[in-house]
Design a protein around this motif. Structure first.
Motif, PDB file in Angstrom:
ATOM      1  N   HIS A   6      -5.791   2.134   4.378  1.00 26.98           N
ATOM      2  CA  HIS A   6      -5.369   1.972   2.976  1.00 26.98           C
ATOM      3  C   HIS A   6      -3.907   1.520   3.009  1.00 26.98           C
ATOM      4  CE1 HIS A   6      -9.054   4.107   2.235  1.00 26.98           C
ATOM      5  NE2 HIS A   6      -8.903   3.987   0.937  1.00 26.98           N
ATOM      6  N   PHE A   7      -3.696   0.235   2.831  1.00 25.65           N
ATOM      7  CA  PHE A   7      -2.345  -0.312   2.937  1.00 25.65           C
ATOM      8  C   PHE A   7      -1.632  -0.234   1.591  1.00 25.65           C
ATOM      9  CE2 PHE A   7      -4.778  -2.781   6.173  1.00 25.65           C
ATOM     10  CZ  PHE A   7      -4.131  -2.280   7.293  1.00 25.65           C
ATOM     11  N   GLU A   8      -0.397   0.263   1.652  1.00 23.77           N
ATOM     12  CA  GLU A   8       0.435   0.272   0.448  1.00 23.77           C
ATOM     13  C   GLU A   8       0.621  -1.165  -0.019  1.00 23.77           C
ATOM     14  OE1 GLU A   8       3.503   3.377   0.484  1.00 23.77           O
ATOM     15  OE2 GLU A   8       4.857   1.840  -0.309  1.00 23.77           O
ATOM     16  N   TYR A   9       0.318  -1.416  -1.269  1.00 19.83           N
ATOM     17  CA  TYR A   9       0.425  -2.789  -1.782  1.00 19.83           C
ATOM     18  C   TYR A   9       1.886  -3.127  -2.041  1.00 19.83           C
ATOM     19  CZ  TYR A   9      -1.707  -6.980  -3.718  1.00 19.83           C
ATOM     20  OH  TYR A   9      -2.129  -8.275  -3.929  1.00 19.83           O
ATOM     21  N   ASP A  10       2.272  -4.336  -1.674  1.00 20.29           N
ATOM     22  CA  ASP A  10       3.670  -4.752  -1.818  1.00 20.29           C
ATOM     23  C   ASP A  10       3.973  -5.103  -3.280  1.00 20.29           C
ATOM     24  OD1 ASP A  10       6.210  -5.752  -1.732  1.00 20.29           O
ATOM     25  OD2 ASP A  10       5.688  -7.539  -0.564  1.00 20.29           O
ATOM     26  N   LEU A  11       4.409  -4.120  -4.022  1.00 19.86           N
ATOM     27  CA  LEU A  11       4.788  -4.361  -5.420  1.00 19.86           C
ATOM     28  C   LEU A  11       6.269  -4.684  -5.539  1.00 19.86           C
ATOM     29  CD1 LEU A  11       2.780  -1.523  -7.246  1.00 19.86           C
ATOM     30  CD2 LEU A  11       2.097  -3.885  -6.802  1.00 19.86           C
ATOM     31  N   ALA A  12       7.027  -4.392  -4.485  1.00 20.90           N
ATOM     32  CA  ALA A  12       8.466  -4.656  -4.526  1.00 20.90           C
ATOM     33  C   ALA A  12       8.749  -6.132  -4.777  1.00 20.90           C
ATOM     34  CB  ALA A  12       9.121  -4.201  -3.220  1.00 20.90           C
ATOM     35  N   GLU A  33       8.484  -0.471  -8.015  1.00 19.87           N
ATOM     36  CA  GLU A  33       8.505   0.502  -6.931  1.00 19.87           C
ATOM     37  C   GLU A  33       7.092   1.044  -6.696  1.00 19.87           C
ATOM     38  OE1 GLU A  33      11.304   4.334  -5.694  1.00 19.87           O
ATOM     39  OE2 GLU A  33      10.659   4.058  -7.775  1.00 19.87           O
ATOM     40  N   ASN A  34       6.707   1.131  -5.444  1.00 19.55           N
ATOM     41  CA  ASN A  34       5.397   1.678  -5.096  1.00 19.55           C
ATOM     42  C   ASN A  34       5.599   2.848  -4.151  1.00 19.55           C
ATOM     43  OD1 ASN A  34       2.754   2.195  -4.556  1.00 19.55           O
ATOM     44  ND2 ASN A  34       2.306   0.253  -3.542  1.00 19.55           N
ATOM     45  N   LYS A  35       5.525   4.030  -4.686  1.00 18.80           N
ATOM     46  CA  LYS A  35       5.734   5.225  -3.863  1.00 18.80           C
ATOM     47  C   LYS A  35       4.392   5.726  -3.330  1.00 18.80           C
ATOM     48  CE  LYS A  35       7.829   6.854  -7.377  1.00 18.80           C
ATOM     49  NZ  LYS A  35       8.470   7.721  -8.394  1.00 18.80           N
ATOM     50  N   GLY A  36       3.708   4.842  -2.615  1.00 25.76           N
ATOM     51  CA  GLY A  36       2.409   5.221  -2.055  1.00 25.76           C
ATOM     52  C   GLY A  36       1.364   5.443  -3.121  1.00 25.76           C
ATOM     53  N   ALA A  43      -3.998  -7.467 -10.625  1.00 20.90           N
ATOM     54  CA  ALA A  43      -4.884  -6.293 -10.650  1.00 20.90           C
ATOM     55  C   ALA A  43      -4.199  -5.088 -10.004  1.00 20.90           C
ATOM     56  CB  ALA A  43      -6.193  -6.615  -9.932  1.00 20.90           C
ATOM     57  N   PHE A  44      -3.438  -5.339  -8.938  1.00 19.34           N
ATOM     58  CA  PHE A  44      -2.733  -4.239  -8.270  1.00 19.34           C
ATOM     59  C   PHE A  44      -1.520  -3.790  -9.096  1.00 19.34           C
ATOM     60  CE2 PHE A  44      -5.337  -5.641  -4.736  1.00 19.34           C
ATOM     61  CZ  PHE A  44      -5.624  -4.469  -4.068  1.00 19.34           C
ATOM     62  N   VAL A  45      -0.799  -4.746  -9.648  1.00 19.11           N
ATOM     63  CA  VAL A  45       0.364  -4.407 -10.474  1.00 19.11           C
ATOM     64  C   VAL A  45      -0.068  -3.521 -11.658  1.00 19.11           C
ATOM     65  CG1 VAL A  45       1.996  -5.372 -12.138  1.00 19.11           C
ATOM     66  CG2 VAL A  45       1.811  -6.376  -9.836  1.00 19.11           C
TER      67      VAL A  45
END
Lengths: 301, 301, 301, 301
Positions: free
Chosen positions: C256-262, C267-270, A68-70
């Protein structure tokens, strides 16, 4: 009655509920925000997990959360409906035991903060209590794929201070209610509409139009009962939005009782009311077109 | 798709929700309490109210409220099921346009206060959070009358500190979850069971037996997944209570994550957990007997 | 420690809480609405009620309820502050044992429904979640009378997607947090301000000005911590509104935590965050002028 | 009034709220559970963070969260009071800018599931709604250290079906309430008690004793008003527990109105009541010993 037949697992489903996804678009200095609560539900060949504890067909709900986050990153959350369709399709297409997937989304409204009369680029204030909703179901793989989309709004609290009556109703031995030709009418609406098709229109435009229609009809319909108001609202929405097949409206009658000031020698011309909590009336209506396509799994939770 | 068919009112219903009825029995010095939340819902020939604002078939929800309180006096609230059957039957029998009535009841638990080791006659302390539920539907007049009863429990919060695992599950590119062979299992159960018949047993005895069975199976089933635990609970209830035709279980997986103390050089052998709020897993199961009678209107809200 | 002194009743108070008063102004076709939740609290010579069960000094809370509704008619609810002052003064002036009265008011916002671009005369949609608050205390009879007014806002949910950092903080053996120079800052504000005087200004104008100031400062302050943002907001409000003596701000840090997509090679730029529920930071600040008059009973509940 | 004095930061504090810590003791097959909600609050030399955004004195709330979990492991959560004292002391002792720390704990009750009449080793069912509370404040370093402990209970819902009256009260022009000599009395208690000293007794024994005393006095006191009942409860607790210096009781009067069945020709001898939501009475009382030590920071949030 002697019940002795074998015990069978019939309906079952599982998923991850209330993933609180917030997506920002930051390509420009003027950021955009999408603030949603996403629940995923999978149906399919999961009986072994229930009956034997065999998890080999079970994609963890933790994985559903990650997905869902991806998907909020890409394809993204430009519209909640397209996001939900993509996410549901992913589960049906890539997870072998899944026969259908349902994605429920609550979408919270934010308004840009105004500074010196100009909208701020990256600061918002939460709008509510109303919440936009979407429920998307995708079933079947390959050519058998079917998609249903339900849009909606909930916690839309409306009130009119006149233009509402309730009279000439059925009575019985337990009826004491006096008829009234001028009362407050208030409700907290839950409305869901089923799309007849997907594509060829703009999700947000339709949403805005339906919301405006609901408000307009609530305001302008002289109400002989909340039932009539609901019907008028639903009817107008279907008339104005031919992309819709069906609409369901659910409305508590939030009673505002005129306070008895006469006992203190004070006249109360509907000016001072007591807003009661419980009990409340509950009114429900479903309207659909005679030629609506089958609802299929659209309303299955 | 061009939708041009006429717009039709299909399902509709109305009623009074959340009548907070408290019934005391005071015949003796030792009083009894029944504390319930009652909602009434009527279906029938009400289209004119929606379409034309004609209330002549509409028994006010205010009247329904009065009736819920009147019936708490007599026949009374000895059991919530018999009360709900009587109330639903009243609406179907005496209100001409009503084709079916549904009564939903939440019943709150109270425990007698103990003074010097003796139960007090007229003082109680509220027990919870669990709530007993009942949903009764009566349809048809005279010989055509049918009655369905659903019993239930909700907000039954259970936790076990071991005897639960989750491993050997399906994985995909978004799966990061590590398998575990010892975890906390916790849930807040909602269970509803449909009676195959009415009469010939004691409502309260069956309720107590089902509750005890749910607790026992949750405790004693070695859980390879919440799915398996739900199935075991539902299966045991149906096996032990042949008066039941069907059972539905709904359970959030209330995650208790082992807190990472290793980062501080401290060993955490499943002793310190963080109880998360959202998201949570959602697991649902329905079990029924192969020879169960038709559900009819039993599950229609 | 041997505690053997006599037991004394010290602080005591009583009242009626959450009177849900709705006041309409219907002099013209264009109605006005005031939707408030009023709580009354009385202090005074009530010890006999507690110690001996003697009610002769106790004005029933039922009477206080009636009075809250009566005063909504006249003098009316043009502004909640004037209404609360009038109601509190009434209790102190006319009820002999009362030494002070406090009136707490929550005021809910409604927006006129728009039909064809025009505001409707008598239909509104609820705005929220933010709530305007007021707390008025009147003490003393005749020449000894004193009045304190506290205005406020609560559930004002704000979020900025950039312009916030948290770095260079104190660390110890349990600190693992990484410093960040770009994060989401979100909160649900509760703010209360104490007026230095009453009269000579317009309650609603001041309220609107303070709300705008809070939003503006939240947006435009580059935040090195929520503490700094709160201080900047409070400071600006006091600077711009010399009628205020003091301001108190309370703010959860809604993470609001940046989700770990790495972990999935993305890439998750906030851009994709998880909005957490619990735990949350809690930040509180009080600012006041050095020459502020004594708070007296203003903050006593 | 011209307010022109400089603006000063006065009271300020910050911390991490609602850490949901669950601690299991698994040394034996028979596990133990402690389920708590912990909030930490620090006061001290933090002005620079507010005024200049300088974080050098600010221990992150994330660190406070970690510490709350670490301390649940060791010294552990045998009693919530000792845990809170240890945690608060840690912050004051080891974090240089901290002058005082307050730890608030809510503790949720669980009952062992019974299987075949025997308590299960590692399975529990949640008990409620009542919640045990503790609030510990530690201030000062080294020899200057002071510790205050407040115990409590909240959401303790009690009801008695007789033995309560309300009559001979003060009346005015807005009084319509009829006196009654037999009514339902119900409340949802919040009680907090301040310990005069620490040590020399068992926290859990005192808690159990106070809870039993509250229930007993509520049951056995013939109530001329909720005020009187509160006083009797508080007085008995102080009399029986000389380790306490002060007790504060807060109680809504949860109205149960006799339903008017006479309008239907049915007698209602206090048997059928309507449990109202809002408004409700609010009664507060504080009792303390004449020789109680100073409260100091005990009640400061």
């Amino acid at each position: 009655m002697v019940m002795s037949g074998p015990i069978v697992l019939t309906d079952n489903r599982y998923g991850k509920s209330e993933n609180r996804v917030v997506r920002f678009y930051k390509e420009n200095a003027r950021h955009e925000i999408r603030d949603v609560n996403v629940s995923t539900t999978l149906r399919g060949d999961f009986a072994a997990a229930y009956i034997e504890g065999d998890q080999r067909h079970v994609l963890p709900t933790d994985t559903q959360k990650h997905t869902a986050f991806v998907y909020a990153k890409k394809p993204g959350l430009d519209t909640v409906e397209d996001y939900a369709i993509a996410l549901a399709t992913h589960f049906v297409d890539t997870v072998e035991p899944v026969s259908s997937a349902r994605i429920d989304v609550d979408s919270y409204g934010w308004q840009r903060v105004s500074v010196d009369g100009r909208e701020h680029d990256h600061t918002w204030v939460r709008q509510g209590p109303e919440v936009r909703t979407a429920a998307v179901t995708v079933a079947g793989k390959g050519d058998a794929r079917q998609t249903w989309v339900i849009g909606g709004i909930k916690d839309l609290v409306l009130l009119k201070s006149t233009g509402s009556e309730f009279a000439d109703f059925l009575t019985d031995e337990y009826t004491t209610l006096a008829p009234t030709h001028d009362r407050v009418l208030a409700t907290s609406l839950i409305v869901q509409w089923r799309f007849a098709e997907i594509g060829g229109f703009d999700w947000d435009e339709v949403y805005d139009g339906i919301r405006a229609t609901l408000l307009e009809l609530f305001a302008t319909t002289y109400s002989k009962a909340l039932q009539q108001t609901l019907y008028a609202m639903g009817n107008a929405v279907l008339e104005r939005f031919p992309v819709l097949a069906e609409i369901r409206l659910s409305a508590p009658n939030k009673h505002h009782f005129e306070y008895d000031l006469a006992q203190f020698g004070i006249e109360n011309k509907g000016e001072v009311c007591w807003a009661a909590d419980r009990p409340y009336g509950s009114i429900h209506a479903t309207l659909q077109r005679a030629d609506a396509p089958e609802a299929g799994l659209a309303w299955v939770p």
